[in-house]
Design a protein around this motif. Sequence first.
Motif, short mmCIF file in Angstrom:
data_model
loop_
_atom_site.label_atom_id
_atom_site.label_comp_id
_atom_site.label_asym_id
_atom_site.label_seq_id
_atom_site.Cartn_x
_atom_site.Cartn_y
_atom_site.Cartn_z
N LEU A 17 0.99 -1.21 0.11
CA LEU A 17 -0.17 -0.14 -0.05
C LEU A 17 0.98 1.22 0.00
O LEU A 17 1.79 1.38 0.95
N VAL A 18 0.85 2.15 -1.03
CA VAL A 18 1.71 3.24 -1.21
C VAL A 18 0.52 4.70 -1.33
O VAL A 18 -0.53 4.35 -1.98
N GLN A 19 0.69 5.61 -0.60
CA GLN A 19 -0.09 6.81 -0.66
C GLN A 19 0.61 7.90 -0.44
O GLN A 19 1.77 8.11 0.01
N GLY A 20 0.22 9.02 -1.16
CA GLY A 20 0.93 10.38 -1.29
C GLY A 20 -0.03 11.29 -2.03
O GLY A 20 -1.11 11.19 -2.29
N ILE A 21 0.75 12.40 -2.38
CA ILE A 21 0.06 13.68 -2.98
C ILE A 21 0.77 13.70 -4.18
O ILE A 21 1.95 13.62 -4.51
N LEU A 22 -0.20 13.67 -5.26
CA LEU A 22 0.46 13.67 -6.74
C LEU A 22 0.62 15.20 -7.24
O LEU A 22 -0.04 16.06 -6.64
N ARG A 23 1.42 15.54 -8.03
CA ARG A 23 1.84 16.77 -8.71
C ARG A 23 0.72 17.07 -9.56
O ARG A 23 0.38 18.22 -9.81
N GLN A 24 0.07 16.20 -10.34
CA GLN A 24 -1.04 16.48 -11.33
C GLN A 24 -1.97 15.31 -11.35
O GLN A 24 -1.90 14.31 -11.00
N TRP A 25 -3.09 15.49 -11.71
CA TRP A 25 -4.25 14.60 -11.87
C TRP A 25 -3.81 13.50 -12.98
O TRP A 25 -3.02 13.67 -13.93
N TRP A 80 -3.75 6.90 -3.77
CA TRP A 80 -3.40 5.47 -2.98
C TRP A 80 -3.21 4.39 -4.29
O TRP A 80 -3.88 4.37 -4.95
N VAL A 81 -2.23 3.72 -3.83
CA VAL A 81 -2.02 2.60 -4.80
C VAL A 81 -1.93 1.22 -3.93
O VAL A 81 -1.40 1.10 -2.95
N ASP A 82 -2.55 0.14 -4.47
CA ASP A 82 -2.64 -1.12 -4.06
C ASP A 82 -2.32 -2.36 -4.89
O ASP A 82 -2.74 -2.27 -5.97
N ALA A 83 -1.27 -2.70 -4.35
CA ALA A 83 -0.64 -4.20 -5.08
C ALA A 83 -0.89 -5.46 -4.33
O ALA A 83 -0.22 -5.43 -3.47
N PHE A 84 -1.70 -6.28 -4.75
CA PHE A 84 -2.21 -7.26 -3.78
C PHE A 84 -1.83 -8.49 -4.63
O PHE A 84 -2.49 -8.70 -5.93
N ASP A 95 7.83 -0.58 -4.52
CA ASP A 95 7.53 0.77 -3.73
C ASP A 95 8.28 1.87 -4.46
O ASP A 95 7.86 2.97 -4.73
N ALA A 96 9.77 1.49 -4.71
CA ALA A 96 10.37 2.72 -5.41
C ALA A 96 9.95 2.97 -6.64
O ALA A 96 9.89 4.15 -7.14
N TRP A 97 9.46 2.13 -7.46
CA TRP A 97 9.03 2.29 -8.76
C TRP A 97 7.74 3.15 -8.78
O TRP A 97 7.58 3.93 -9.66
N ILE A 98 6.76 2.78 -7.94
CA ILE A 98 5.67 3.49 -7.72
C ILE A 98 5.90 4.77 -7.68
O ILE A 98 5.48 5.86 -8.11
N ALA A 108 3.31 9.05 2.23
CA ALA A 108 3.43 8.46 3.70
C ALA A 108 4.19 7.20 3.78
O ALA A 108 4.49 6.77 2.59
N PRO A 109 4.41 6.87 4.80
CA PRO A 109 5.19 5.53 4.65
C PRO A 109 4.55 4.44 4.04
O PRO A 109 3.34 4.26 4.34
N SER A 110 5.08 3.57 3.22
CA SER A 110 4.38 2.53 2.59
C SER A 110 4.10 1.45 3.69
O SER A 110 4.73 1.39 4.61
#
Length: 120
Positions: A17-25, A80-84, A95-98, A108-110
């Motif tokens: 689970l990776v979450q953060g703020i994007l530069r653009q839509w 939010w990115v979810d890889a299951f 995580d680094a690639w995403i 945020a911390p993944s």
Amino acid sequence: MALATVRDGHLVGLHLLVQGILRQWLTAEEASSFLLGLATLLKVQPISGPHVFPGCAILLIAESHLSVHWQGTPKGIACWVDAFSCKEFNAVEADAWIKERLGFVSVAPSQVLERGPVSL
């Protein structure tokens, strides 16, 4: 290609689970390309999609799913990115690639959850 990782008779895998703020839509094309690129990195097999809707996209994979969600907030464009996957993958590399691919302004911390035998 193995669709799942089995250890001691149990399916195992990872949930990143990776979450953060994007530069653009994200555009529909960017979201689709992102999910297909992630599937290639993880060496998983797409079976349906990417399906893109307002604010989210999902790629069904033989091993489970990959998704990305985004929405406007007072702090910017939250993502939010979810890889299951039932198949293990290199979570540090993913995580680094995403983070690099999406170009987050802040993150945020993944979280990495190991999927394994359920003990009730």
